[in-house]
Design an enzyme around this catalytic site. Structure first.
Site, PDB file in Angstrom:
ATOM      1  N   CYS A 150       0.846  -1.197   0.000  1.00 15.65           N
ATOM      2  CA  CYS A 150       0.000   0.000   0.000  1.00 15.65           C
ATOM      3  C   CYS A 150       0.889   1.257   0.000  1.00 15.65           C
ATOM      4  O   CYS A 150       1.746   1.424   0.871  1.00 15.65           O
ATOM      5  CB  CYS A 150      -0.920   0.005   1.218  1.00 15.65           C
ATOM      6  SG  CYS A 150      -1.950   1.473   1.254  1.00 15.65           S
ATOM      7  N   ASP A 170      -3.574  -4.222 -13.640  1.00 14.84           N
ATOM      8  CA  ASP A 170      -4.154  -3.920 -14.948  1.00 14.84           C
ATOM      9  C   ASP A 170      -4.842  -5.084 -15.634  1.00 14.84           C
ATOM     10  O   ASP A 170      -4.870  -5.135 -16.868  1.00 14.84           O
ATOM     11  CB  ASP A 170      -3.082  -3.325 -15.878  1.00 14.84           C
ATOM     12  CG  ASP A 170      -2.492  -2.032 -15.342  1.00 14.84           C
ATOM     13  OD1 ASP A 170      -3.124  -1.425 -14.445  1.00 14.84           O
ATOM     14  OD2 ASP A 170      -1.397  -1.630 -15.785  1.00 14.84           O
TER      15      ASP A 170
HETATM   16  C1  FMN Z   1      -9.864   1.235  -3.906  1.00  7.93           C
HETATM   17  C2  FMN Z   1      -8.636   0.394  -3.745  1.00  7.93           C
HETATM   18  C3  FMN Z   1      -8.304  -0.108  -2.501  1.00  7.93           C
HETATM   19  C4  FMN Z   1      -7.160  -0.904  -2.348  1.00  7.93           C
HETATM   20  N1  FMN Z   1      -6.888  -1.446  -1.119  1.00  7.93           N
HETATM   21  C5  FMN Z   1      -5.868  -2.324  -0.988  1.00  7.93           C
HETATM   22  C6  FMN Z   1      -5.660  -3.030   0.229  1.00  7.93           C
HETATM   23  O1  FMN Z   1      -6.414  -2.888   1.204  1.00  7.93           O
HETATM   24  N2  FMN Z   1      -4.601  -3.887   0.294  1.00  7.93           N
HETATM   25  C7  FMN Z   1      -3.756  -4.085  -0.784  1.00  7.93           C
HETATM   26  O2  FMN Z   1      -2.817  -4.883  -0.697  1.00  7.93           O
HETATM   27  N3  FMN Z   1      -3.945  -3.440  -1.945  1.00  7.93           N
HETATM   28  C8  FMN Z   1      -4.995  -2.602  -2.076  1.00  7.93           C
HETATM   29  N4  FMN Z   1      -5.219  -2.019  -3.287  1.00  7.93           N
HETATM   30  C9  FMN Z   1      -4.356  -2.366  -4.430  1.00  7.93           C
HETATM   31  C10 FMN Z   1      -4.950  -3.528  -5.224  1.00  7.93           C
HETATM   32  O3  FMN Z   1      -5.103  -4.684  -4.435  1.00  7.93           O
HETATM   33  C11 FMN Z   1      -4.101  -3.861  -6.449  1.00  7.93           C
HETATM   34  O4  FMN Z   1      -2.829  -4.261  -6.035  1.00  7.93           O
HETATM   35  C12 FMN Z   1      -3.942  -2.674  -7.412  1.00  7.93           C
HETATM   36  O5  FMN Z   1      -5.159  -1.963  -7.547  1.00  7.93           O
HETATM   37  C13 FMN Z   1      -3.480  -3.155  -8.805  1.00  7.93           C
HETATM   38  O6  FMN Z   1      -4.400  -4.057  -9.344  1.00  7.93           O
HETATM   39  P1  FMN Z   1      -5.494  -3.639 -10.460  1.00  7.93           P
HETATM   40  O7  FMN Z   1      -4.740  -3.054 -11.605  1.00  7.93           O
HETATM   41  O8  FMN Z   1      -6.194  -4.936 -10.785  1.00  7.93           O
HETATM   42  O9  FMN Z   1      -6.383  -2.607  -9.842  1.00  7.93           O
HETATM   43  C14 FMN Z   1      -6.335  -1.190  -3.455  1.00  7.93           C
HETATM   44  C15 FMN Z   1      -6.663  -0.666  -4.703  1.00  7.93           C
HETATM   45  C16 FMN Z   1      -7.802   0.109  -4.857  1.00  7.93           C
HETATM   46  C17 FMN Z   1      -8.142   0.638  -6.223  1.00  7.93           C
END
Ligand code: FMN
Length: 329
Positions: A102, A204
Site C-alpha cells: 500500500c 491492470d
Molecule cells: C480502492 C482500492 C483499494 C485498495 N486497497 C488495498 C488493500 O487494502 N490492500 C492491498 O494490498 N492493496 C490494495 N489495493 C491495491 C490492489 O489490491 C491492487 O494491487 C492494485 O489496484 C493493482 O491491481 P489492479 O490493476 O487490478 O487494480 C487497493 C486498490 C484500490 C483501487
C-alpha cells in the site's frame, strides 16, 4: 493457463480497502472468484479490540474461505493478531496476507504497507514471526519496488521465501508510482524466476485477455484482479472460461448490471443498513457505460437508504428498457 495458487486458486479478488467487504466478495465468489481477500485490516487496531477493525473480519453467510490481509510493522503485534484471526476464523482462513504494497501516505508514514519494501530485514522478521504463530498459509503482497527505477521485488521475494512465506503477490508498479503508468509484467516474470513458491500476478487485468496475457508473459500461477472487478464481478467468470479455453460467457446486459447493483445494495443492507452509503461508489461503477450514466451518477449521490437505491434502480431499468424498445440502445 495458470497453474493455481496452492493447487487450485487461479483467479483472485484483490484486497481493496472500502471495496472488498463481505457483500462484494459474495458477488465475486458467485461469479467464480477462486479466492477473495478482506480489505486490509490493521493489526494494531485488532490488538486494541477495535470493533470497527474486527467488523472487517466478518464473513458473509455461506462464505467458506477467505484470505485476511493484515497491515502493520511490529512483528510481535502482527504475529499475535494473525494467531487471533486464525483462532476466530478456523479453517475458513485460507491465508494471512501481509500488506507490503500500500503506497498511501497515511500508511507509509507509519512504516506500514510499501514502506516495508525499504526495510527488507523488518519485512522478513514480520513474515517469520507470523509463520511461527499460525498454521495456515502465510503470503505477502508487494510492489515492483519502492522508488521508481529501483526494482527490488525479485530480491525481496527471495528473502521473504527464506523467511517462510508460502506465496507472493506482485503488483508491477513502484510504490512511488501509486497507480500511474502501466503495471510491468517483466517485473512479475523476474519475481517468478527468483522464487519457487507460487507467484500471483497483479496489475491492470481488466479483461479475460489481459489475464491470459499476464500468465503467458510472466508464468505466474494465478492472477489477482482489483479495479477490473469494480462494478464488474463478471470478470471472474470471463477469466475462468478463458483459462479453460471455453467460449466467453455473454457480456452482461444493462439490465444485468442494474440487477447486480440491486443485489449488491441488498447484501450491504442486510449486513448493516448504515453501510448502504458504500453503495454509492459501487453504483457509479455499475452504471458506467450505460446510456445517460452521468444523469444516473447525480441521482446516485442522493441515495442513502436501500429504498432510495431500489427506486433509482427501478427508474434506470425502465429508462434503458424504453430506449431498447425504441431501438436507441
Ligand atoms: C480502492 C482500492 C483499494 C485498495 N486497497 C488495498 C488493500 O487494502 N490492500 C492491498 O494490498 N492493496 C490494495 N489495493 C491495491 C490492489 O489490491 C491492487 O494491487 C492494485 O489496484 C493493482 O491491481 P489492479 O490493476 O487490478 O487494480 C487497493 C486498490 C484500490 C483501487
Amino acid at each position: 493457463m495458470a497453474a493455481g495458487l496452492f493447487g487450485s486458486y487461479r483467479v483472485l479478488l484483490a484486497p481493496m480497502a472500502g471495496v472488498s467487504d463481505a457483500a462484494f466478495r459474495t458477488l465475486c465468489i458467485e461469479q467464480g472468484a477462486d479466492l477473495t481477500y478482506t480489505e486490509m485490516v490493521s493489526a494494531k487496531g485488532l490488538s486494541y479490540a477495535n470493533e470497527k477493525t474486527r467488523h472487517l473480519l466478518e464473513l458473509a453467510e455461506g462464505e467458506r474461505r477467505v484470505g485476511v490481509q493484515l497491515f502493520g510493522h511490529e512483528p510481535a503485534t502482527m504475529a499475535s493478531q494473525a494467531a487471533w484471526v486464525e483462532d476466530v476464523l478456523g479453517d475458513k482462513l485460507a491465508c494471512i496476507d501481509v500488506n507490503m504494497g500500500c503506497p498511501a501516505r497515511k500508511i507509509v508514514t507509519k512504516g506500514d504497507g510499501s514502506a516495508l519494501m525499504k526495510d527488507p530485514v523488518l519485512a522478513e522478521t514480520i513474515v517469520s514471526a507470523i509463520r511461527e504463530s499460525v498454521s495456515c498459509k502465510v503470503t505477502a503482497k508487494f510492489r515492483r519496488g519502492w522508488g521508481e527505477g529501483d526494482e527490488t521485488a525479485p530480491e525481496f521475494a527471495k528473502r521473504l521465501e527464506q523467511a517462510g512465506v508460502d506465496a507472493v503477490t506482485v503488483h508491477g508498479r513502484f510504490a512511488t508510482q501509486m497507480y500511474k503508468g502501466r503495471s510491468d509484467r517483466g517485473a512479475i516474470a523476474r519475481v517468478k524466476g527468483a522464487v519457487t513458491v507460487p507467484v500471483v500476478g497483479n496489475g491492470d487485468v481488466r479483461t479475460a485477455q489481459d489475464a491470459l496475457d499476464l500468465v503467458a508473459d510472466t508464468g505466474c500461477d494465478a492472477v489477482m484482479v482489483a479495479r477490473g472487478a469494480q462494478g464488474n464481478p463478471w470478470i471472474f467468470s470471463q477469466v475462468k472460461s478463458a483459462f479453460d479455453g471455453c467460449e466467453p460467457p455473454e457480456a452482461p446486459s444493462a439490465r444485468d448490471r442494474i440487477e447486480m447493483a440491486r443485489r449488491h445494495a441488498r447484501l450491504l443492507n442486510a449486513r448493516d443498513p448504515r453501510s448502504v452509503v458504500r453503495m454509492r461508489k459501487h453504483a457509479m461503477w455499475y452504471v458506467a457505460g450505460l446510456p445517460d450514466a452521468s444523469r444516473a451518477r447525480g441521482l446516485i449521490n442522493d441515495c442513502s437508504t436501500l429504498d432510495e437505491f431500489e427506486r433509482l434502480f427501478d427508474r434506470i431499468v425502465q429508462h434503458v428498457e424504453a430506449l431498447a424498445e425504441r431501438d436507441e440502445l
